[in-house]
Enzyme design. Structure first.
Site, mmCIF file in Angstrom:
data_model
loop_
_atom_site.group_PDB
_atom_site.id
_atom_site.type_symbol
_atom_site.label_atom_id
_atom_site.label_comp_id
_atom_site.label_asym_id
_atom_site.label_seq_id
_atom_site.Cartn_x
_atom_site.Cartn_y
_atom_site.Cartn_z
ATOM 1 N N THR A 1 17.737 39.923 40.617
ATOM 2 C CA THR A 1 18.171 41.321 40.560
ATOM 3 C C THR A 1 17.002 42.191 40.119
ATOM 4 O O THR A 1 16.283 41.851 39.171
ATOM 5 C CB THR A 1 19.348 41.508 39.599
ATOM 6 O OG1 THR A 1 20.477 40.767 40.085
ATOM 7 C CG2 THR A 1 19.745 42.977 39.497
ATOM 8 N N PHE B 1 15.796 45.699 38.556
ATOM 9 C CA PHE B 1 16.276 46.765 37.683
ATOM 10 C C PHE B 1 15.249 47.893 37.654
ATOM 11 O O PHE B 1 14.035 47.653 37.757
ATOM 12 C CB PHE B 1 16.480 46.253 36.258
ATOM 13 C CG PHE B 1 17.599 45.253 36.110
ATOM 14 C CD1 PHE B 1 18.841 45.634 35.615
ATOM 15 C CD2 PHE B 1 17.413 43.920 36.458
ATOM 16 C CE1 PHE B 1 19.870 44.714 35.476
ATOM 17 C CE2 PHE B 1 18.436 42.997 36.315
ATOM 18 C CZ PHE B 1 19.666 43.392 35.830
#
Length: 341
Positions: free
Chosen positions: A273, A275
């Protein structure tokens, strides 16, 4: 369409309460509340002088006099080295903040043990991570000076873009000042007195459940979607559930006193992921490391419009804001995360 290439101003409500003749003095400056006493006096004097003289001369002469007087005040104050207004962050100051993270309050979405908390701590070591219930709350916390930064997910290698945060980037006036990539390693958690055979259902965020589809299917567990992974772990721990588990992080297991029944249960090991690190101030791109620039733009309806817009980048020498796009906004320039997730 979004693309990525490889102290506070006066509030509008405050300005509206000012005298129309003098309000522009404040609109063009930083809030007088946080300025040195000499600057506060200058703002007041400038507005008073302009207001008192406005009824005695024609508008054209009055406007010229205002401009001259204000410019003189600006020039006088520029010679005073003791006065320093807020400036955009530089890449050097960004690096300093990253290493001196203990001075920062960093907002993230979720509860303790969330992957977002781990991302915040990776982005700003030793920071004070501040949990927020919703993504909107994290944006507002930065805007209202309740925290210094926010670290929020923007895309996952398996699940794709988090469209909600792209929408919020447009709605709010924060700047992207960095990115951090985090490897997502899901675990199956349960209370200490529960075992795998007793489990009938599993709670987690919808994306986490989807990323563990094969494992959960083999175990015959019913999926139940909740707001976030760590919240699922907290829920089953608080209610002492025996028939339910949670898909969450190893950190969540430690925080809520849960057992790890299985590790790395995601279907694809390459689960990362990305960010974004958000701040009130932009940073000035440097040349000491690779930088990215994220923008968002809209196009007119019609065949080939997207091609024309993308061709602008290919040709390198066309100003996109004056060619095919009807809207353009730079979301931020920031160092690329070239390290290991």
């Amino acid at each position: 369409m979004a693309a990525t290439a490889g102290k506070s101003p006066v509030s509008s409500s405050f300005v509206q309460k000012l005298n129309p003749r003098t309000s522009y003095c404040y609109q063009a400056s930083y809030s007088t509340i946080n300025l040195p006493r000499r600057l506060r006096r200058i703002h007041s004097q400038a507005c008073n002088n302009i207001s008192s003289s406005s009824d005695q001369v024609p508008d054209s002469v009055n406007k010229q006099a205002k401009a001259i007087e204000l410019q003189k005040l600006i020039d006088d104050d520029s010679r005073d080295s003791s006065i320093s207004l807020p400036r955009p962050l530089t890449s050097a100051s960004l690096s300093n903040l990253a290493t001196e993270g203990s001075r920062l309050r960093v907002a993230y979405q979720g509860v303790r043990g969330a992957y977002s908390e781990s991302a915040a701590e990776k982005a700003y070591p030793n920071c004070e991570a501040v949990p927020c219930e919703q993504f909107d709350t994290a944006f507002e916390a930065v805007e209202r000076w309740l925290v210094d930064r926010a670290v929020l997910p923007i895309e996952n290698s398996l699940g794709g873009s988090i469209h909600r945060n792209y929408d919020l980037l447009l709605r709010h006036r924060l700047h992207i000042v960095g990115e951090v990539k985090l490897a997502i390693r899901h675990c199956l958690l349960a209370n200490p007195d529960a075992n795998l055979e007793e489990l009938k259902r599993v709670l987690s965020h919808p994306q986490a459940l989807a990323q563990c589809e094969n494992t959960l299917t083999k175990l015959g567990l019913v999926r139940e979607a909740v707001d976030d992974t760590a919240g699922a772990a907290k829920f089953i721990a608080f209610h002492k559930l025996k028939d339910a588990g949670a898909v969450a992080s190893e950190t969540a297991a430690r925080i809520y006193g849960l057992n790890i029944l299985a590790r790395d249960i995601q279907d694809d090991s390459d689960n990362i992921t990305r960010f974004l690190m958000l701040a009130r101030e932009p940073i000035i791109p440097g040349i000491d490391k690779p930088f990215k620039t994220s923008i968002v733009f809209s196009l007119e309806e019609g065949p080939g419009e997207l091609f024309k817009a993308l061709a602008v980048f290919a040709m390198r020498n066309i100003n996109l804001t004056k060619e095919f796009a009807t809207f353009l906004r730079v979301l931020g320039s920031y160092p690329a995360d070239t390290g290991t997730p």
